[in-house]
Motif scaffolding. Sequence first.
Motif, mmCIF file in Angstrom:
data_model
loop_
_atom_site.group_PDB
_atom_site.id
_atom_site.type_symbol
_atom_site.label_atom_id
_atom_site.label_comp_id
_atom_site.label_asym_id
_atom_site.label_seq_id
_atom_site.Cartn_x
_atom_site.Cartn_y
_atom_site.Cartn_z
ATOM 1 N N VAL A 1 -9.683 -1.768 7.402
ATOM 2 C CA VAL A 1 -9.114 -0.904 6.484
ATOM 3 C C VAL A 1 -7.691 -0.566 6.509
ATOM 4 O O VAL A 1 -6.968 -0.413 5.546
ATOM 5 N N GLN A 2 -7.235 -0.140 7.674
ATOM 6 C CA GLN A 2 -5.679 0.079 8.113
ATOM 7 C C GLN A 2 -4.914 -1.179 7.709
ATOM 8 O O GLN A 2 -3.816 -0.807 7.319
ATOM 9 N N ILE A 3 -5.438 -2.223 8.048
ATOM 10 C CA ILE A 3 -4.486 -3.369 7.595
ATOM 11 C C ILE A 3 -3.986 -3.361 6.174
ATOM 12 O O ILE A 3 -2.965 -3.439 5.688
ATOM 13 N N GLU A 4 -5.107 -3.157 5.336
ATOM 14 C CA GLU A 4 -4.985 -2.998 3.755
ATOM 15 C C GLU A 4 -4.272 -1.788 3.317
ATOM 16 O O GLU A 4 -3.446 -1.806 2.457
ATOM 17 N N MET A 5 -4.418 -0.547 4.099
ATOM 18 C CA MET A 5 -3.591 0.576 3.707
ATOM 19 C C MET A 5 -2.204 0.183 3.941
ATOM 20 O O MET A 5 -1.403 0.747 2.962
ATOM 21 N N GLU A 6 -1.939 -0.507 5.120
ATOM 22 C CA GLU A 6 -0.730 -0.554 5.155
ATOM 23 C C GLU A 6 0.040 -1.520 4.229
ATOM 24 O O GLU A 6 1.337 -1.455 3.704
ATOM 25 N N GLN A 7 -0.762 -2.654 4.062
ATOM 26 C CA GLN A 7 -0.011 -3.495 2.864
ATOM 27 C C GLN A 7 0.209 -2.782 1.535
ATOM 28 O O GLN A 7 1.198 -3.000 1.039
ATOM 29 N N ALA A 8 -0.762 -2.115 1.192
ATOM 30 C CA ALA A 8 -0.612 -1.127 -0.197
ATOM 31 C C ALA A 8 0.585 -0.079 -0.144
ATOM 32 O O ALA A 8 1.163 -0.009 -1.228
ATOM 33 N N PHE A 9 0.656 0.491 1.093
ATOM 34 C CA PHE A 9 1.658 1.360 1.185
ATOM 35 C C PHE A 9 3.236 0.690 1.345
ATOM 36 O O PHE A 9 4.117 1.109 0.719
ATOM 37 N N THR A 10 3.318 -0.485 1.945
ATOM 38 C CA THR A 10 4.382 -1.158 1.962
ATOM 39 C C THR A 10 4.860 -1.598 0.775
ATOM 40 O O THR A 10 6.136 -1.529 0.298
ATOM 41 N N ALA A 11 3.931 -2.084 -0.035
ATOM 42 C CA ALA A 11 4.298 -2.500 -1.488
ATOM 43 C C ALA A 11 4.826 -1.106 -2.250
ATOM 44 O O ALA A 11 5.702 -1.375 -3.174
ATOM 45 N N TYR A 12 4.180 -0.126 -2.179
ATOM 46 C CA TYR A 12 4.614 1.287 -2.655
ATOM 47 C C TYR A 12 6.013 1.393 -2.211
ATOM 48 O O TYR A 12 7.116 1.791 -3.186
ATOM 49 N N LEU A 13 6.343 1.449 -1.002
ATOM 50 C CA LEU A 13 7.586 1.653 -0.476
ATOM 51 C C LEU A 13 8.698 0.720 -1.148
ATOM 52 O O LEU A 13 9.919 1.254 -1.653
#
Length: 462
Positions: free
Chosen positions: A183-195
């Motif tokens: 879950v955390q890996i995907e959350m990081e991917q989504a957040f990095t795309a947002y940044l």
Amino acid sequence: MKKITAVLLQQNETLQQTFINAGADECVVLGKNVGDASLLPLLQGLESEYALLYMKTSPIELSKTSLKRFLSVADDTGASMVYSNYYQVMNGETTVVPTIEYQMGSVRDDFNFGSLVLVRIDDVKEVSIAPYQYATWYAIRLWLSTIADFCHIDEVLYTEMEEDTRKSGEKQFDYVNPRNRAVQIEMEQAFTAYLKEVGAYLEPKFKDVDFSGVSFEKEASVIIPVRNRVKTVADAVHSALSQKTSFSFNVIVIDNHSTDGTTELLKEMAIVDNRLVHIVPESTQLGIGGCWMEGVNNPACGKFAIQLDSDDLYQDETVLQQIVDAFYAQNCAMLIGSYTMTNFDLEVLPPGLIDHVEWTPDNGRNNALRINGLGAPRAFFTPLLREYGVPNVSYGEDYALGLRFSREYQIGRLYNSLYLCRRWEGNSDAALAIDKVNANNFYKDKLRTIEMAARLLKNMEG
């Protein structure tokens, strides 16, 4: 066009009837968790003006005016998302849960909107994200925040049933539980795309640290702020003084006007071992951060300032040597280790080792904006710590430093356990009231808001 569609996680006639009775035009069933990729096409395919997402499967109570209030606020403000306060029923008791205002830095994936949120479908149709198994809702709401403001209704509009009865201190480490790693890996991917989308992403380019340009009598100092910990502080000090190193070090204890015998105990210990520097600051207005500044600005402070809380212990006698060696090997200005959760008797508690393996040299400083903590023990290159300063607060001061240091410098990591973090009834965060949890979360969100603004400026300036 239908005004509002209620979106439920599973087929449940009772829940469906609850929302229809409250004023929803229709109910649709997602059939999966809101993190699933199917959520976005479902929302984008709706023919309503708004979707009302219910994030739980337990019973919910809505008044006859709840949905009307959600809709009127959404219409009046043009918000892309609307959420409210709520009643929570847990163990037979009903309490008010006041949710907090959303700000630019409210980007942690566990931000509490409550279980009921209203989203504007026209805005959802502008969302374009990668397919996720767990992070779809998180990615959607990050994207929505770039389109229009979120509106917090500071009113209680529904009652939800809470099945997680753990105390706040037991919940705060969920995000680093190894079982949640995917879950955390995907959350990081989504957040990095947002940044990257908003311009706050930082490339993995760091300043070098020159350790040779400064002179200190001691190579390292262990910094221990303390107030009224007569039961634990001697263990902490002995843990620090027992370190075996190839360099000279001392232990600086900032005694924040203790009244329980801690002061007298520390005075006696300082007589026995002159490596213990016992400081009672003049000011009575210091938080933990202010105590840290008393310690690091003291002439006795060494080149590296290394954290130890007055409740806790180092894992063994090699910790200081490992930390100082890592500063030079990794050329970092701040270093964070890993720790093991234990009870007062040092028996390991779940989830055990907290190693923050989500940190990577390339993306750690970006992902740091998403999560609420970076780990322990923390250590700093003293000249930079003196320059940046430590916020005079007793919560989040370490997180503020992690964000500030990582904006310019690499943060080093050690992933083996260096530290025993003892959880007991005397811990300040063992069981916090909702108002205190909200205040803590709002402060960290504010730190993120400040840091994101700084990073946006940094990128604009090139």
